[in-house]
Design a protein around this motif. Structure first.
Motif, PDB file in Angstrom:
ATOM      1  N   UNK A 219       9.310  -9.403   1.371  1.00 30.46           N
ATOM      2  CA  UNK A 219       9.924  -8.967   2.404  1.00 30.46           C
ATOM      3  C   UNK A 219       9.124  -8.047   3.493  1.00 30.46           C
ATOM      4  N   UNK A 220       8.084  -7.428   2.905  1.00 31.73           N
ATOM      5  CA  UNK A 220       7.006  -6.583   3.523  1.00 31.73           C
ATOM      6  C   UNK A 220       7.751  -5.114   3.932  1.00 31.73           C
ATOM      7  N   UNK A 221       8.522  -4.773   3.032  1.00 32.52           N
ATOM      8  CA  UNK A 221       9.111  -3.315   3.295  1.00 32.52           C
ATOM      9  C   UNK A 221       9.131  -2.241   2.109  1.00 32.52           C
ATOM     10  N   UNK A 222       8.746  -3.232   0.935  1.00 33.26           N
ATOM     11  CA  UNK A 222       8.734  -2.282  -0.467  1.00 33.26           C
ATOM     12  C   UNK A 222       7.386  -2.273  -1.001  1.00 33.26           C
ATOM     13  N   UNK A 223       6.887  -3.327  -1.658  1.00 35.94           N
ATOM     14  CA  UNK A 223       5.759  -3.219  -2.379  1.00 35.94           C
ATOM     15  C   UNK A 223       4.393  -3.429  -1.570  1.00 35.94           C
ATOM     16  N   UNK A 224       4.615  -4.422  -0.589  1.00 35.63           N
ATOM     17  CA  UNK A 224       3.198  -4.575   0.168  1.00 35.63           C
ATOM     18  C   UNK A 224       2.969  -3.369   1.047  1.00 35.63           C
ATOM     19  N   UNK A 225       4.115  -2.756   1.790  1.00 39.19           N
ATOM     20  CA  UNK A 225       3.556  -1.542   2.556  1.00 39.19           C
ATOM     21  C   UNK A 225       3.155  -0.486   1.993  1.00 39.19           C
ATOM     22  N   UNK A 226       3.670  -0.391   0.703  1.00 43.03           N
ATOM     23  CA  UNK A 226       3.361   0.690  -0.124  1.00 43.03           C
ATOM     24  C   UNK A 226       2.058   0.729  -0.706  1.00 43.03           C
ATOM     25  N   UNK A 227       1.468  -0.618  -1.066  1.00 43.38           N
ATOM     26  CA  UNK A 227      -0.101  -1.235  -1.461  1.00 43.38           C
ATOM     27  C   UNK A 227      -0.910  -0.644  -0.302  1.00 43.38           C
ATOM     28  N   UNK A 228      -0.408  -1.164   1.026  1.00 44.70           N
ATOM     29  CA  UNK A 228      -1.276  -0.830   2.428  1.00 44.70           C
ATOM     30  C   UNK A 228      -1.431   0.509   2.479  1.00 44.70           C
ATOM     31  N   UNK A 229      -0.198   1.275   2.477  1.00 42.42           N
ATOM     32  CA  UNK A 229      -0.346   2.974   2.615  1.00 42.42           C
ATOM     33  C   UNK A 229      -1.274   3.559   1.588  1.00 42.42           C
ATOM     34  N   UNK A 230      -1.397   3.225   0.491  1.00 43.02           N
ATOM     35  CA  UNK A 230      -1.887   3.756  -0.887  1.00 43.02           C
ATOM     36  C   UNK A 230      -3.344   3.607  -0.697  1.00 43.02           C
ATOM     37  N   UNK A 231      -3.552   2.177  -0.289  1.00 42.98           N
ATOM     38  CA  UNK A 231      -4.956   1.725  -0.256  1.00 42.98           C
ATOM     39  C   UNK A 231      -5.590   2.224   1.193  1.00 42.98           C
ATOM     40  N   UNK A 232      -4.936   2.396   2.197  1.00 45.12           N
ATOM     41  CA  UNK A 232      -5.118   2.975   3.357  1.00 45.12           C
ATOM     42  C   UNK A 232      -5.739   4.548   3.306  1.00 45.12           C
ATOM     43  N   UNK A 233      -4.833   5.270   2.297  1.00 42.38           N
ATOM     44  CA  UNK A 233      -4.967   6.667   1.950  1.00 42.38           C
ATOM     45  C   UNK A 233      -6.165   6.860   1.116  1.00 42.38           C
ATOM     46  N   UNK A 234      -6.617   5.802   0.307  1.00 37.69           N
ATOM     47  CA  UNK A 234      -7.572   5.902  -0.615  1.00 37.69           C
ATOM     48  C   UNK A 234      -9.196   5.711   0.037  1.00 37.69           C
ATOM     49  N   UNK A 235      -8.903   4.720   1.209  1.00 38.27           N
ATOM     50  CA  UNK A 235     -10.001   4.485   1.853  1.00 38.27           C
ATOM     51  C   UNK A 235     -10.308   5.911   2.767  1.00 38.27           C
ATOM     52  N   UNK A 236      -9.480   6.205   3.591  1.00 37.18           N
ATOM     53  CA  UNK A 236      -9.446   7.353   4.340  1.00 37.18           C
ATOM     54  C   UNK A 236     -10.174   8.569   3.624  1.00 37.18           C
ATOM     55  N   UNK A 237      -9.607   8.772   2.352  1.00 38.75           N
ATOM     56  CA  UNK A 237     -10.145   9.920   1.616  1.00 38.75           C
ATOM     57  C   UNK A 237     -11.566   9.986   1.160  1.00 38.75           C
ATOM     58  N   UNK A 238     -12.158   8.589   1.329  1.00 35.31           N
ATOM     59  CA  UNK A 238     -13.501   8.456   0.673  1.00 35.31           C
ATOM     60  C   UNK A 238     -14.216   8.263   1.918  1.00 35.31           C
ATOM     61  N   UNK A 239     -13.651   8.454   3.277  1.00 34.17           N
ATOM     62  CA  UNK A 239     -14.512   8.281   4.375  1.00 34.17           C
ATOM     63  C   UNK A 239     -15.141   6.701   4.497  1.00 34.17           C
ATOM     64  N   UNK A 240     -14.226   5.674   3.967  1.00 35.47           N
ATOM     65  CA  UNK A 240     -14.549   4.223   4.195  1.00 35.47           C
ATOM     66  C   UNK A 240     -13.703   3.481   5.222  1.00 35.47           C
ATOM     67  N   UNK A 241     -13.189   4.236   6.297  1.00 36.21           N
ATOM     68  CA  UNK A 241     -12.257   3.445   7.135  1.00 36.21           C
ATOM     69  C   UNK A 241     -13.273   2.713   7.899  1.00 36.21           C
TER      70      UNK A 241
END
Length: 151
Positions: free
Chosen positions: A10-32
């Motif tokens: 449905x793209x409301x639980x698991x995949x948006x959670x993964x998107x947000x977590x991955x985006x956070x990891x990427x941003x914290x490492x300066x890889x955006x």
């Protein structure tokens, strides 16, 4: 640019959670500048909706933003746009392959096959266990980031 797409039903639980977590990891490492992350659904049930309140609540515990995340359905042209298409469970991987007309392409993988977990990411929409989902998603995102950085 490396493009990553997480996909669930449905793209409301698991995949948006993964998107947000991955985006956070990427941003914290300066890889955006190098890694772009998105998510989509195999169904059309929740198009245009934001993440589930359980997903939002769990991510807030870790100061992870869901800003700008809205449910959308997987499109055939996503195959050409993304380097990694990550299905949150076996059923979604089958649906992704069918929807994109790519029965065996290696860029389409089951999320936890990137880790030591030999299972699907359970859907907290049905289980109610957003903590377990978060822990598995975090493991998967960390593993995927390491794979991307090695390539």
């Amino acid at each position: 640019m490396i493009n990553v797409l997480f996909v669930c039903l449905g793209n409301i639980c698991r995949s948006p959670m993964a998107e947000a977590v991955m985006r956070d990891l990427v941003e914290k490492r300066g890889l955006s500048y190098k890694i772009k992350v998105d998510s989509a659904a195999t169904s059309s049930w929740h198009i245009g909706e934001g993440p589930h309140k359980g997903t939002i609540s769990k991510l807030k515990e870790f100061n992870i933003s869901t800003t700008g995340i809205k449910a959308r359905q997987l499109h055939k042209d996503d195959f050409d746009k993304f380097d990694y298409i990550i299905g949150m469970d076996s059923s979604n991987v089958r649906n992704i392959r069918d929807m994109l007309g790519q029965p065996n392409h290696p860029k389409i993988v089951r999320f936890l096959d990137l880790t030591n977990h030999n299972k699907d990411v359970p859907d907290p929409y049905y289980t109610g266990d957003f903590q377990e989902t978060y822990e598995l998603v975090l493991d998967g995102c960390q593993a995927l980031l390491q794979i991307i950085l090695k390539n």
